[in-house]
Design an enzyme around this catalytic site. Structure first.
Site, PDB file in Angstrom:
ATOM      1  N   LYS A   1      10.575   8.604  -2.838  1.00 58.27           N
ATOM      2  CA  LYS A   1      11.288   8.309  -4.098  1.00 58.27           C
ATOM      3  C   LYS A   1      10.864   9.244  -5.227  1.00 58.27           C
ATOM      4  CE  LYS A   1      11.846   3.427  -3.023  1.00 58.27           C
ATOM      5  NZ  LYS A   1      13.217   3.203  -2.578  1.00 58.27           N
TER       6      LYS A   1
ATOM      7  N   GLN B   1       9.561   2.183  -7.950  1.00 53.14           N
ATOM      8  CA  GLN B   1      10.634   2.739  -8.793  1.00 53.14           C
ATOM      9  C   GLN B   1      10.101   3.325 -10.094  1.00 53.14           C
ATOM     10  OE1 GLN B   1      13.628   3.287  -7.938  1.00 53.14           O
ATOM     11  NE2 GLN B   1      13.795   2.017  -6.107  1.00 53.14           N
TER      12      GLN B   1
END
Ligand code: PMP
Length: 414
Positions: A227, A204
């Site tokens: 991501k 993340q």
């Protein structure tokens, strides 16, 4: 980033033109998978149309081109992580596989009975289950550090949990639920003081914050392509080359060998030793294009944008009765906002929002220990990225308010 900047960037993302359920798509699920800009789509397409061939073993032109592009992608990842030597970069399928690689190649050979692996309660399952498997095999112990009183992992407790028996410390850089950026330097120093390996789950963080693996003190850093605006099926493990080159292979097969006889084999140097079989060539090239795009936009600017959106979302959701948000507030809080509407299952909230074209995630977010620590089974979660606008957050908050009103009669009926 100004509204004008964001509007300009949005034009790079064809999918954002979509309508869902007859409304403009409001995509607030980037923490699960970010959308890809056309620069990535075009890079993959160009490779497939013009250069595709297997890498590393062909004497022909296309194979040489594909190899150069694939190895160029490796060097690009090294630059993105400010890692210097590209030999420390191993392409994997995703962050999950990267962490499993460390657990196998390092953990299975270095851990003994009674050794300890330190993690936190806020890890994604990808940074817990590989350690559970390893611990079960080696008779090691996994120690989980709890949350402190401020909805952050208790930093002092994390540093204090690292002791003489610790062999691996594995934690996140940005949390996929709490949304916060974790300070890691003191953790790295404590790990190194006892000779432990410091593994960072950067899944993340990579899309949102500048990364410098040496400044962090990481020995290993894992992230996923999908991501950061890249393709699925590609991720990377960076590991300090001095450590990586001491490790035995994880998977065996073609590409990772030096010499094979019928009853034995010897293995290639790093990083090839850890890339058995034909790799995801086009996907690695797409990942490199995504990192180019990220650096062009500026990761610092993205982090500022995420944080401003999170502040806005948290403040607006706080105005609503019966809505609870989770995670800390402060300058370390990025664009991830988990929330619940009292008395309504998060899946129902997410379905209600979807009917209005708004995509959020609902569930335990692969973080069941953290859900328990927060006292819930599940939450809904809105997550933002460089293309998210304040107007989208307003539309989302208004829809959350409507969801509460919509489900209120059902709640009283129960
Ligand atoms: N760690 C964190 C913090 C994540 O958010 C995720 C993805 N949700 C992962 C690891 C695993 O990523 P992947 O599924 O791409 O392997």
């Amino acid at each position: 980033m100004t509204d004008h900047d964001v509007a300009r960037l949005r034009r790079d993302f064809p999918i954002l033109e979509r309508r869902v359920n007859d409304r403009p798509l409001v995509y607030l699920d980037s923490a699960a998978s970010a959308q890809a800009p056309r620069q990535v789509l075009e890079a993959v397409d160009r490779y497939r149309r013009r250069h595709h061939a297997n890498v590393h073993r062909g004497a022909h032109t296309l194979s040489a081109e594909a190899t150069e592009m694939y190895e160029g992608a490796r060097a690009r990842v090294a630059r993105f992580l400010r890692a210097g030597d590209p030999r420390g970069v191993v392409f994997t399928r995703n962050a999950t596989e990267a962490i499993n690689l460390v657990a196998h190649a390092y953990g299975r050979h270095r851990l003994r009975e009674g050794d300890e692996i330190v993690v936190t309660v806020a890890e994604h399952h990808a940074n817990l289950v590989p350690w559970h498997l390893l611990a079960a095999e080696r008779g090691a112990i996994v120690r989980g550090v709890p949350l402190g009183s401020d909805s952050r992992v208790d930093h002092d407790a994390l540093v204090a949990a690292i002791g003489e028996r610790t062999k691996i410390v594995a934690t996140y850089h940005v949390s996929n639920v709490l949304g916060n950026l974790q300070p890691l330097r003191a953790v790295a120093d404590a790990a190194h003081a006892v000779g432990a390996l410091f593994v960072v789950d950067g899944a993340q963080a990579a899309p949102h914050v500048p990364i410098d693996v040496a400044a962090l003190g990481a020995d290993a850093y894992a992230f996923s392509g999908h991501k950061v605006g890249g393709p699925t099926g590609i991720g990377a493990l960076w590991m300090r080359p001095e450590v990586l080159e001491t490790l035995p292979p994880f998977l065996g097969g073609g590409e990772m060998i030096r010499r094979v006889e019928v009853d034995r084999s010897s293995y290639a140097d790093i990083p090839m030793r850890f890339e058995a079989g034909t790799p995801a060539i086009g996907e690695a090239i797409g990942l490199a294009a995504a990192l180019d795009y990220l650096d062009d936009v500026g990761v610092e600017a993205i982090w500022d944008h995420d944080r401003a959106l999170a502040r806005h979302a948290l403040a607006r959701l706080a105005e609503l009765d019966g809505v609870t948000t989770y995670g800390p507030e402060g300058p370390d809080r990025g664009g991830i906002v988990p929330f619940n509407v009292d008395g309504v299952h998060p899946h129902d909230v997410a379905s209600f929002l979807d009917a209005e074209g708004i995509a959020v995630r609902a569930g335990h977010h692969c973080a069941q220990p953290l859900m328990h620590a927060l006292g819930v089974d599940a939450t809904a979660r809105a997550s933002f990225w460089l293309y998210t606008t304040e107007a989208e957050i307003d539309a989302f908050v208004d829809a959350v308010a409507r969801s509460r009103a919509f489900f209120a009669p059902l709640r009283t009926a129960l």
